[in-house]
Design a protein around this motif. Structure first.
Motif, short mmCIF file in Angstrom:
data_model
loop_
_atom_site.label_atom_id
_atom_site.label_comp_id
_atom_site.label_asym_id
_atom_site.label_seq_id
_atom_site.Cartn_x
_atom_site.Cartn_y
_atom_site.Cartn_z
N GLY A 23 -34.59 -15.20 10.35
CA GLY A 23 -34.32 -13.97 10.89
C GLY A 23 -35.73 -13.33 11.77
N ILE A 24 -36.97 -13.34 11.08
CA ILE A 24 -38.14 -12.93 11.68
C ILE A 24 -38.34 -13.94 12.92
N LEU A 25 -38.30 -15.09 12.78
CA LEU A 25 -38.49 -16.37 13.88
C LEU A 25 -37.72 -15.67 15.11
N GLU A 26 -36.14 -15.48 14.66
CA GLU A 26 -35.44 -15.18 15.90
C GLU A 26 -35.55 -13.76 16.63
N GLN A 27 -36.13 -12.98 15.79
CA GLN A 27 -36.79 -11.89 16.31
C GLN A 27 -37.83 -11.77 17.24
N VAL A 28 -38.69 -12.76 16.80
CA VAL A 28 -40.10 -13.27 17.67
C VAL A 28 -39.47 -13.86 19.10
N LEU A 29 -38.61 -14.47 18.95
CA LEU A 29 -38.11 -15.37 20.08
C LEU A 29 -37.27 -14.52 21.06
N SER A 30 -36.74 -13.62 20.39
CA SER A 30 -35.81 -12.45 21.24
C SER A 30 -36.78 -11.58 22.18
N ASN A 31 -37.84 -11.39 21.70
CA ASN A 31 -38.99 -10.68 22.40
C ASN A 31 -39.97 -11.37 23.22
N THR A 32 -39.87 -12.63 23.10
CA THR A 32 -40.87 -13.57 23.79
C THR A 32 -40.56 -13.55 25.42
N THR A 33 -41.76 -13.69 26.22
CA THR A 33 -41.42 -13.96 27.50
C THR A 33 -40.60 -15.01 28.10
N PRO A 34 -39.77 -14.99 28.95
CA PRO A 34 -38.80 -16.24 29.30
C PRO A 34 -39.90 -17.23 29.88
N LYS A 35 -39.62 -18.38 29.75
CA LYS A 35 -40.44 -19.46 30.42
C LYS A 35 -39.59 -20.15 31.07
N VAL A 36 -39.92 -20.41 32.68
CA VAL A 36 -39.25 -21.25 33.54
C VAL A 36 -39.58 -22.46 33.68
N GLU A 37 -38.87 -23.74 33.56
CA GLU A 37 -39.44 -24.85 33.58
C GLU A 37 -39.33 -25.56 34.96
N LEU A 38 -40.30 -25.62 35.85
CA LEU A 38 -40.30 -26.17 37.11
C LEU A 38 -39.81 -27.89 37.16
N ASN A 39 -39.07 -28.18 38.37
CA ASN A 39 -38.79 -29.54 38.35
C ASN A 39 -40.00 -30.31 38.87
N ASN A 40 -39.63 -31.65 38.43
CA ASN A 40 -40.88 -32.67 39.05
C ASN A 40 -40.94 -32.68 40.37
N PRO A 41 -42.10 -32.17 41.01
CA PRO A 41 -42.33 -32.10 42.55
C PRO A 41 -41.97 -33.39 43.16
N VAL A 42 -42.12 -34.56 42.75
CA VAL A 42 -41.80 -35.60 43.51
C VAL A 42 -40.24 -35.95 43.55
N GLU A 43 -39.65 -35.60 42.37
CA GLU A 43 -38.19 -35.69 42.42
C GLU A 43 -37.49 -34.38 43.53
N SER A 44 -37.98 -33.40 43.60
CA SER A 44 -37.71 -32.26 44.43
C SER A 44 -37.79 -32.85 45.96
N HIS A 45 -38.87 -33.76 46.13
CA HIS A 45 -39.28 -33.96 47.47
C HIS A 45 -38.28 -35.12 47.69
#
Length: 425
Positions: free
Chosen positions: A337-359
């Motif tokens: 429960g403590i772990l979930e509470q911390v994760l619910s308040n953490t800053t969202p992280k966006v995973e960027l695509n591989n720039p080579v694949e995007s190109h």
């Protein structure tokens, strides 16, 4: 034996059960008369003659204080017989059978015998059933002890219970909480080193809010340290595993992103990953919550001590002494429960695509990459026809290639054996 003797210490004297039983019988002057004496016979060899000690205890030929620490019972039956004798004994006031070593964890019959001791014995006031956890040896009764403790709900004479190093855990903490709420005669409970986490500690403190007799309950700081270290280690291991899995499944993730880019399927939201800051925040929150419960516990113990001392303004019922906020039960958060509470308040992280694949994806329309049907249409417009008819099944389609002189060779893999192929000029 001298009537003026009050303490007899015979620890580690290589005595057997018959020797100790003889001493216990010699203490009695008048049958039924209680002899106020401390008999210390710990760490002796009771493998032989333990039944004689059982007989002396059953006959009430035992002193008021009996110390039988670090006794190795070769058979569990011997320990169960000792418990059965204690159930009806009326002379022993203080009993120490801590660090008792059994061949295995206590069985169901032994735990039931201990439960009956708690329920039926009306003489014991101080009982020590602590275990031991050393580098080379671990002695404890096992998980069955939790059910045996239920017998304390009917006991009104036992005042001091020492039950350390028995690995009670959350289940044991819940059992002790129910005993505390039953308002028995207990005034002191020593339960350190039992792997009790924040959830178990909170349950104990909540139970003490309506108990006005207990004046000693430990703050379990060693259990807090153990809990924090275990949780910290588990989180760091989770981070390492997550990083390793992420690297191992990079190709799979790339394919999933490719399909999502072309509108195939839906991207599943990924679980938030633990960062080093999250780990520190979990430890900080765990310590903060534990400190809050320690503060509440200190107030409850101070209130009960004043009631026991008859301090002015502290009634026996204990009502209206503490604030409503302090008395209100606190939510017992688990480690998860403590772990979930911390994760619910953490800053969202966006995973960027591989720039080579995007190109590559962005350049796909300009690179004349098309389907098989478009490729066939283009060949037809240019006056080129395939020398082999296309098969509906991709796996059965012959393979063609051009040689140096410009002629085409057909590699037919459909009817060859062992993966060999034939060449037709």
């Amino acid at each position: 034996m001298s009537d003026d003797l009050y303490i007899l210490n015979l620890d580690q004297c290589s005595l057997n059960g018959g020797d100790v039983a003889l001493l216990m019988h010699s203490m009695v002057r008048v049958p039924g008369e209680i002899r106020s004496l401390e008999l210390h016979v710990s760490a002796n060899r009771f493998e032989k003659g333990v039944s004689e000690i059982v007989k002396a205890i059953r006959a009430n030929h035992a002193p008021t204080h009996l110390f039988l620490r670090m006794i190795e019972f070769a058979k569990e039956d011997h320990f169960r017989e000792l418990l059965q004798a204690l159930r009806t004994n009326t002379t022993i006031r203080v009993l120490d059978i801590s660090k008792a070593s059994l061949p295995y964890d206590a069985g169901e019959e032994t735990c039931e015998a201990m439960k009956l001791v708690f329920e039926d014995n009306k003489t014991l006031e101080d009982l020590d059933i602590s275990g031991e956890q050393a580098h080379l040896e671990v002695t404890r009764f096992g998980i069955g002890l939790n059910s045996a403790l239920q017998g304390l709900k009917k006991n009104k004479t036992l005042k001091i219970l020492r039950i350390m190093y028995q690995n009670l855990g959350l289940e044991g903490a819940n059992t002790l909480s129910s005993v505390i709420e039953a308002d028995t005669g207990l005034t002191h409970i020593y339960c350190e080193h039992n792997d009790i986490n924040l959830q178990g500690f909170t349950t104990l403190v909540n139970a003490l809010a309506k108990n006005y007799k207990i004046v000693l309950l430990p703050f379990l700081q060693d259990d807090q340290t153990t809990s924090m270290k275990r949780m910290n280690a588990n989180m760091r291991e989770t981070r390492r595993s997550a990083t390793s899995n992420k690297n191992d499944h990079h190709l799979k993730s790339s394919v999933r992103r490719t399909l999502t880019t072309f509108g195939v399927g839906h991207a599943k939201p990924e679980k938030p990953e633990l960062t080093p800051q999250d780990v520190d925040e979990v430890v900080r929150l765990l310590n903060e919550r534990w400190q809050q419960q320690m503060n509440r516990l200190a107030q409850f113990l101070e209130r009960n001590a004043n009631i026991a001392a008859g301090a002015p303004g502290f009634g026996v019922d204990g009502e209206s002494i503490l604030s409503e906020e302090t008395m209100r039960p606190t939510t017992a958060l688990s480690d998860q429960g403590i772990l979930e509470q911390v994760l619910s308040n953490t800053t969202p992280k966006v995973e960027l695509n591989n720039p080579v694949e995007s190109h590559v994806y962005n350049q796909t329309p300009a690179m004349n990459i098309s389907s098989d049907s478009a490729y066939a249409k283009e060949n037809k417009e240019n006056g080129r026809m395939s020398s082999v008819a296309e098969s509906d099944d991709e796996e059965e389609r012959p393979v063609t290639a051009k040689t140096r002189n410009g002629k085409e060779k057909v590699f037919d893999l459909r009817e060859t054996e062992g993966g060999m192929f034939t060449m037709e000029s």
